[in-house]
Enzyme design. Structure first.
Site, short mmCIF file in Angstrom:
data_model
loop_
_atom_site.label_atom_id
_atom_site.label_comp_id
_atom_site.label_asym_id
_atom_site.label_seq_id
_atom_site.Cartn_x
_atom_site.Cartn_y
_atom_site.Cartn_z
N SER A 43 -41.09 99.10 -80.77
CA SER A 43 -40.13 100.02 -80.18
C SER A 43 -39.36 99.43 -79.00
CB SER A 43 -40.84 101.30 -79.72
OG SER A 43 -41.68 101.04 -78.61
N LYS A 120 -41.84 102.20 -72.34
CA LYS A 120 -40.43 102.43 -72.64
C LYS A 120 -39.59 102.07 -71.42
CE LYS A 120 -41.60 104.58 -76.54
NZ LYS A 120 -41.34 104.02 -77.90
#
Length: 280
Positions: A43, A120
Site C-alpha cells: 500500500s 500510511k
C-alpha cells in the site's frame, strides 16, 4: 546437593535472570523509543516496498496507550492488547509529551477498530477538507501539485510472507513478467514532495466525496493509491476512516534493512540499495 549441582543450578538461575532482564529492557526500549516494523503489504509503494524493515520513532509524537505493544503469540494463545497494558492512558484522545505530526509524515498508527498497526502518509490535518477528484488530491479546495515521475517497474511474482502478487498498470502480466505502474510526483501544500503510484484510471477511490477532518483526528492515504485501504474508506473492520490523535504510534524516518524474499534469512533476496535509506 553437591557443589557441582549447586554450581549448575546457579548458572541456570543466572541465565534465567539475564533473559528476564533483557526482555524487560527490550520491552521498555520498544515502548518508549523505537518500534520495529516490517512492511507486509504494497500500500505504500514505491516509498516502502514489501519486505522493508524499519524502526518507528515513538518520541516524535509523545506517548499514549498505543505506544504500548500488542503482544500476540498465536501458537501459545497469547493475545494481549496495548489497552490491556496501558489502558490508563486511553479515553481522552491526548498524549503525554505530545508532539503534532506534520502533513506528509509517514506514520504508523493503530487501526481504530481492529487495533492492528498500519502505516500510511498523513494527508489531512484537523479542520482540513480532503477530496480526491480524478485521482488528484484536493486539500481545502486546492489541488496538490502533480508531475510525471515516469514509471515504477517490478517483477510479477509472489511477494513477502503472504505471497501476494502485485497489480500492474499493464495487466494482464504473466508470472515473471515486468509489472509496470504509472509513477507521479506529488507536492503537498507544505512543500513535502513524494511519489505515488497509479495502477488504473477510474478506480472507485479516484473520486470521493469531500471529507472534513474533525478536531483531534487525521486523514491518511497510502502512496500506492489504487491498492490502499485508508481514510478514504469509512471506519469499519476493513476501512480506516479518521484516525484519532491517541492512536498514533510514531513516525517512520528510515529503512534499516530490506528483503525481497519471504524471509529475512534469504540473504540472496536482500536489497542492498535500501539499507539505511531515508523515507521521504
Amino acid at each position: 546437593m553437591s557443589e557441582e549441582n549447586q554450581g549448575f543450578m546457579g548458572a541456570v538461575w543466572e541465565t534465567i535472570k539475564t533473559i528476564f532482564w533483557a526482555l524487560i529492557i527490550a520491552g521498555i526500549f520498544r515502548t518508549l523509543f523505537f518500534q520495529p516494523f516490517w512492511i507486509p503489504s504494497s500500500s505504500m509503494k514505491d516509498t516502502l516496498l514489501v519486505g522493508d524493515f524499519l524502526f518507528v520513532n515513538k518520541m516524535a509524537y509523545g506517548y499514549s496507550y498505543a505506544s504500548c505493544p500488542n503482544i500476540k503469540i498465536a501458537r501459545f494463545g497469547v493475545d494481549i492488547d496495548a489497552k490491556d497494558i496501558c489502558g490508563f492512558l486511553d479515553g481522552d484522545n491526548s498524549r503525554v509529551w505530545g508532539g503534532e505530526p506534520e502533513r506528509g509524515d509517514v506514520v504508523v498508527f493503530r487501526h481504530p477498530v481492529t487495533h492492528q498497526d498500519y502505516i500510511k502518509r498523513l494527508i489531512g490535518l484537523p479542520g482540513d477538507t480532503v477530496q480526491v477528484t480524478g485521482g488528484v488530491v484536493q486539500i481545502n479546495g486546492e489541488a496538490v501539485t502533480v508531475e510525471d515521475g515516469g514509471t515504477f517497474e517490478e517483477i510479477k511474482e509472489a511477494q513477502g510472507p503472504e505471497g501476494r502478487y502485485p497489480r500492474c498498470y499493464n495487466d494482464p502480466v504473466g508470472e515473471g513478467g515486468v509489472c509496470v505502474k504509472e509513477r507521479l510526483i506529488e507536492t503537498l501544500p507544505n512543500g513535502v514532495t513524494h511519489s505515488t503510484l497509479n495502477i488504473a484510471d477510474g478506480q472507485d477511490l479516484d473520486d470521493t466525496p469531500v471529507f472534513t477532518v474533525p478536531e483531534g483526528q487525521y486523514f491518511f492515504m497510502g502512496d500506492n493509491r489504487d491498492n490502499s485501504t485508508d481514510s478514504r474508506v469509512a471506519q469499519t473492520s476493513f476501512g480506516v476512516g479518521m484516525v484519532p490523535y491517541e492512536n498514533l504510534i510514531g513516525r517512520a524516518d528510515r529503512i534499516m534493512f530490506s528483503s525481497a524474499g519471504r524471509s529475512m534469512l534469504f540473504f540472496w533476496t536482500w536489497r542492498g540499495d535500501r539499507f539505511f535509506k531515508g523515507i521521504e
